[in-house]
Design a protein around this motif. Structure first.
Motif, mmCIF file in Angstrom:
data_model
loop_
_atom_site.group_PDB
_atom_site.id
_atom_site.type_symbol
_atom_site.label_atom_id
_atom_site.label_comp_id
_atom_site.label_asym_id
_atom_site.label_seq_id
_atom_site.Cartn_x
_atom_site.Cartn_y
_atom_site.Cartn_z
ATOM 1 N N ASP A 160 19.271 -14.613 32.254
ATOM 2 C CA ASP A 160 17.620 -14.451 32.392
ATOM 3 C C ASP A 160 16.681 -12.846 32.939
ATOM 4 O OD1 ASP A 160 15.120 -15.645 33.422
ATOM 5 O OD2 ASP A 160 15.366 -15.679 35.067
ATOM 6 N N LEU A 161 17.472 -11.972 31.537
ATOM 7 C CA LEU A 161 16.695 -11.576 31.371
ATOM 8 C C LEU A 161 16.243 -11.475 29.936
ATOM 9 C CD1 LEU A 161 20.101 -8.520 31.189
ATOM 10 C CD2 LEU A 161 17.992 -8.753 33.538
ATOM 11 N N ALA A 162 14.897 -10.323 30.312
ATOM 12 C CA ALA A 162 13.648 -10.052 28.583
ATOM 13 C C ALA A 162 14.999 -9.139 27.843
ATOM 14 C CB ALA A 162 13.029 -9.666 28.900
ATOM 15 N N HIS A 163 14.920 -9.449 26.850
ATOM 16 C CA HIS A 163 15.492 -9.011 25.802
ATOM 17 C C HIS A 163 14.967 -8.735 24.537
ATOM 18 C CE1 HIS A 163 15.577 -13.281 24.494
ATOM 19 N NE2 HIS A 163 15.964 -12.653 23.334
ATOM 20 N N ALA A 164 15.184 -8.024 23.797
ATOM 21 C CA ALA A 164 14.791 -7.540 21.730
ATOM 22 C C ALA A 164 16.544 -7.229 21.385
ATOM 23 C CB ALA A 164 14.466 -6.342 22.502
ATOM 24 N N ALA A 165 16.158 -7.818 19.978
ATOM 25 C CA ALA A 165 17.455 -8.179 19.145
ATOM 26 C C ALA A 165 16.564 -7.115 18.614
ATOM 27 C CB ALA A 165 17.098 -9.145 18.947
ATOM 28 N N VAL A 166 17.569 -6.621 17.667
ATOM 29 C CA VAL A 166 17.512 -5.112 16.550
ATOM 30 C C VAL A 166 16.805 -4.154 16.906
ATOM 31 C CG1 VAL A 166 17.648 -5.306 13.824
ATOM 32 C CG2 VAL A 166 17.586 -7.784 15.167
ATOM 33 N N VAL A 167 17.086 -3.231 17.541
ATOM 34 C CA VAL A 167 16.542 -1.986 18.616
ATOM 35 C C VAL A 167 16.360 -0.697 17.108
ATOM 36 C CG1 VAL A 167 16.182 -1.043 20.392
ATOM 37 C CG2 VAL A 167 16.287 -3.502 20.266
ATOM 38 N N THR A 168 15.942 -0.930 17.324
ATOM 39 C CA THR A 168 15.781 0.848 16.449
ATOM 40 C C THR A 168 15.688 2.054 17.372
ATOM 41 O OG1 THR A 168 13.719 0.998 15.230
ATOM 42 C CG2 THR A 168 16.054 -0.172 14.350
ATOM 43 N N GLY A 169 14.219 1.469 18.370
ATOM 44 C CA GLY A 169 14.067 2.577 19.617
ATOM 45 C C GLY A 169 13.463 2.315 20.728
ATOM 46 N N VAL A 170 14.075 2.721 21.629
ATOM 47 C CA VAL A 170 13.754 2.868 23.270
ATOM 48 C C VAL A 170 13.068 4.299 23.713
ATOM 49 C CG1 VAL A 170 15.129 1.981 25.427
ATOM 50 C CG2 VAL A 170 16.124 1.516 23.315
ATOM 51 N N THR A 171 12.178 3.594 24.587
ATOM 52 C CA THR A 171 11.317 4.791 25.805
ATOM 53 C C THR A 171 11.473 4.052 26.623
ATOM 54 O OG1 THR A 171 9.487 5.182 23.578
ATOM 55 C CG2 THR A 171 9.663 6.940 25.451
ATOM 56 N N ALA A 172 11.904 4.048 27.554
ATOM 57 C CA ALA A 172 11.672 3.562 29.416
ATOM 58 C C ALA A 172 10.697 5.168 29.460
ATOM 59 C CB ALA A 172 13.313 3.554 29.605
ATOM 60 N N GLU A 173 9.650 3.587 30.357
ATOM 61 C CA GLU A 173 8.916 4.228 31.712
ATOM 62 C C GLU A 173 8.483 3.145 32.864
ATOM 63 O OE1 GLU A 173 5.746 3.454 28.212
ATOM 64 O OE2 GLU A 173 6.290 5.012 27.403
ATOM 65 N N GLY A 174 9.141 3.941 33.801
ATOM 66 C CA GLY A 174 8.866 2.793 35.081
ATOM 67 C C GLY A 174 9.892 1.569 34.767
ATOM 68 N N GLU A 175 9.346 0.427 35.197
ATOM 69 C CA GLU A 175 9.086 -0.337 35.418
ATOM 70 C C GLU A 175 9.593 -1.211 33.903
ATOM 71 O OE1 GLU A 175 8.142 -3.104 38.572
ATOM 72 O OE2 GLU A 175 9.856 -1.204 39.183
ATOM 73 N N GLU A 176 8.685 -0.172 32.700
ATOM 74 C CA GLU A 176 8.618 -1.080 31.296
ATOM 75 C C GLU A 176 9.381 -0.192 30.318
ATOM 76 O OE1 GLU A 176 4.993 -3.731 31.191
ATOM 77 O OE2 GLU A 176 4.956 -1.607 30.936
ATOM 78 N N ALA A 177 9.652 -0.598 29.246
ATOM 79 C CA ALA A 177 10.395 0.342 27.930
ATOM 80 C C ALA A 177 9.535 -0.133 27.295
ATOM 81 C CB ALA A 177 11.584 0.191 28.338
ATOM 82 N N THR A 178 9.431 0.593 25.871
ATOM 83 C CA THR A 178 8.471 0.717 24.049
ATOM 84 C C THR A 178 9.614 0.503 23.599
ATOM 85 O OG1 THR A 178 6.844 2.285 24.801
ATOM 86 C CG2 THR A 178 7.007 1.248 22.696
ATOM 87 N N VAL A 179 10.017 -0.534 22.403
ATOM 88 C CA VAL A 179 10.705 -0.283 21.943
ATOM 89 C C VAL A 179 10.466 -0.789 21.015
ATOM 90 C CG1 VAL A 179 12.353 -1.699 24.266
ATOM 91 C CG2 VAL A 179 11.173 -3.891 22.250
ATOM 92 N N ARG A 180 11.032 -0.710 19.859
ATOM 93 C CA ARG A 180 11.067 -0.620 17.988
ATOM 94 C C ARG A 180 12.009 -1.908 17.885
ATOM 95 N NH1 ARG A 180 7.684 3.377 17.345
ATOM 96 N NH2 ARG A 180 7.256 3.146 14.511
ATOM 97 N N VAL A 181 11.637 -3.010 16.872
ATOM 98 C CA VAL A 181 12.278 -3.745 16.844
ATOM 99 C C VAL A 181 12.650 -3.342 14.923
ATOM 100 C CG1 VAL A 181 13.124 -6.289 16.251
ATOM 101 C CG2 VAL A 181 12.216 -5.145 18.792
#
Lengths: 321, 259
Positions: free
Chosen positions: B137-158
């Protein structure tokens, strides 16, 4: 008799080609198995996709909401799981695209319907689907059967089927309300960005001299650039070359890069993964140089050379100097 | 940040003539060399990069035999703190079974980010990661080419088709399926692997995971492997490099490519 679902994929107000390929296959399966074809559209308000697909499906189920104007895996999953549980389609076809890969496995877990991914063919045998997949980078094919289930999920490789309209359909449009208890998505769309723009445009070249993993190391790239210059061509590449930072992304040919249409595509050390091959279907002539005689690139090339790519490159340079 | 990265050992099949076993259910593996799945190598690097930036621990997990520990030791050498191998015994789980096993192991461990490769070199199913996300039961992203985590969130590039990237915000904890090219995986030396031998590598038996056989019964089964159907294929140009070069230049001229 049951229903076959096709989930419509669209981006920036345009239906993606994979959708038509899914509809083409679903039409064939429906006719053979006396099933009916239902296209499922999740989109923003007044996006008006109906006219482009309702002559290819018996029924179009439409969810319209600004929250799903752009793809959202969380919301797609929620809406599709509920719809599948309500309709119990024998088969649901989804594109094996970055988005399909994002929600198809979730739906399988949620519904308990078995899933086969990245399939290049689908057949029915005794009322149950079977699929053909390519494994080991296309060197081996695999025929896969499902465990017994009420319904099945299949993601289909892009380009596996025709985009043509096959049967005649007159899709009845059924508009569905978004359930009020739809949860808040845990992932929110921000923007699309073009990562492929750059200093050169490989899509306009008459001759592409293209390099792959077989080049071996970054130090060997300038020699191939030199060859491209001598031949009057443009240097392009396959994915591993960009992954390893040997060349910038705008050189990349393939599904995640550019589709190209040169008169001649000269591939050095490219094995020919399907994602790459999909990008060169518009090439007039493909010449491949590779040490591995079994490399899949030779299945699509017009001419092949089984040799060390640098020997061939040096010989070409010698002739042109 | 507590990070878990799932890895798999796969046969190296480039420039290798693959043969199918007599039962036609698998390839013949006796002559093949093995390595970490390419996507997973990027996932391990991304895990270490996240740890270097945010602190915390990286745990590498695999499902496999003792031989598969090779990829765990490699992950430890790259900078993972701890490794876990789940021994499936005589079971041969499909991707659904693997996801269930991984979920059962990870459930009991702290995790802010779970990383997998997008897919594996061998069967390229690309489904374990997202199934695992759903099971946990996790949030998810497929085919990720970039991750920047900030606090309780992350910016992801797909990575999407045609050179387009989709930028999105995702809530942590999350599972991300890592695409090749996202980073430059660090070099692993034999010395590094030797040094990492001191790090903790635990083996968990499948019997101890309270999963029933029914839980692990495969959703799909391979009926038959076969070689790709013959195509017309390429016309091979024979001869020494000079002869071949001459022939290539002739073809270019014929096809109207102007120098």
């Amino acid at each position: 008799m049951s229903e076959i679902f096709v989930v419509v994929e669209h981006r920036n107000g345009e239906i993606r080609e994979i959708t038509y390929q899914l509809l083409w296959k679903a039409d064939e399966l429906c006719r053979k198995g006396s099933h009916t074809l239902t296209a499922v559209v999740l989109c923003g308000e007044k996006e008006n996709f109906i006219s482009e697909i309702n002559d290819r499906a018996d029924r179009v189920i439409l969810f319209e909401d600004e929250r799903i104007k752009n793809f959202n895996g969380d919301l797609y999953k929620e809406l599709l799981v509920r719809l599948i549980q309500e309709h119990k389609p024998i088969l649901t076809l989804i594109g094996h695209t970055p988005w399909g890969m994002d929600y198809a496995p979730s739906i399988s877990i949620k519904t308990g319907y078995p899933l086969a991914t990245d399939c290049v063919d689908v057949i029915f045998e005794n009322g149950r689907p079977k699929v053909v997949r390519q494994i080991y980078a296309g060197k081996i094919f695999s025929r896969v059967a499902f465990k017994d289930s009420e319904g099945y999920l299949i993601t289909v490789r892009s380009g596996a089927f025709s985009i043509d309209k096959a049967g005649e359909h007159k899709g009845e449009v059924i508009k569905k309300d978004i359930p009020p208890d739809l949860p808040t998505a845990r992932r929110e769309f921000v923007a699309f960005e073009d990562a492929g723009a750059g200093a050169i445009d490989i899509t306009q070249a008459d001759l592409l001299v293209s390099i792959g993993r077989g080049v071996g190391e970054a130090d060997k790239v300038p020699a191939m650039q030199e060859l491209a210059n001598l031949m009057g061509g443009v240097l392009s590449c396959s994915r591993p070359v960009v992954d390893k930072n040997w060349l910038p992304k705008y050189h990349q040919v393939g599904t995640s890069g550019k589709s190209v249409k040169p008169k001649v595509y000269l591939a050095f050390g490219i094995s020919g993964a399907f994602q790459h091959v999909a990008g060169i279907s518009g090439a007039g002539c493909v010449i491949a140089v590779n040490k591995d005689k079994k490399a899949p690139i030779f299945r699509v090339a017009d001419f092949g050379v089984v040799d060390d790519l640098f020997k061939v490159a040096e010989a070409l340079k010698a002739k042109l100097a | 940040m507590e990070i878990i990265v799932c890895v798999k050992r796969v046969p190296l099949t480039q420039e290798v003539d693959l043969e199918i076993n007599p039962q036609k259910t698998d390839i013949r593996r006796d002559m093949l060399a093995y390595s970490i799945n390419e996507w997973d190598n990027y996932a391990v690097e991304e895990a270490i990069v996240l740890k270097e930036k945010h602190g915390g621990n990286v745990v590498a997990v695999t499902v496999g035999t003792e031989e598969d520990e090779e990829v765990l030791r490699r992950s430890l050498a790259m900078g993972a703190d701890k490794a876990i191998r789940v021994d499936p015994g005589n079971l041969l789980p499909d991707s659904f079974g693997i996801a269930k096993i991984l979920a059962q192991v990870i459930r009991g461990m702290p995790h802010d980010v779970v990383l997998t490769g997008v897919q594996a070199d061998d069967l390229n199913e690309g489904s374990v990661g997202t199934m695992l996300a759903e099971l946990l039961d996790l949030a998810h992203a497929a085919v990720v080419t970039g991750v920047t985590a900030e606090g309780e969130e992350a910016t992801v590039r797909v990575e999407l088709e045609g050179g387009v990237e989709e930028v999105s915000r995702i809530k942590l904890p999350a599972l991300l399926c890592i695409q090749t090219g996202i980073n430059e995986p660090r070099y692993v030396s034999i010395m590094g692997i030797r040094k990492a031998a001191k790090k903790e590598l635990n083996v968990v038996k499948i019997e101890d995971l309270s999963l029933s056989r029914n839980d692990l019964s495969p959703m799909t089964t391979v009926e038959e492997l076969f070689l790709p159907p013959e195509t017309e294929g390429a016309q091979f140009l024979e001869g020494d490099p000079a002869t071949v070069a001459e022939e290539i230049l002739r073809i270019l001229k014929e096809k109207g490519v102007k120098k």
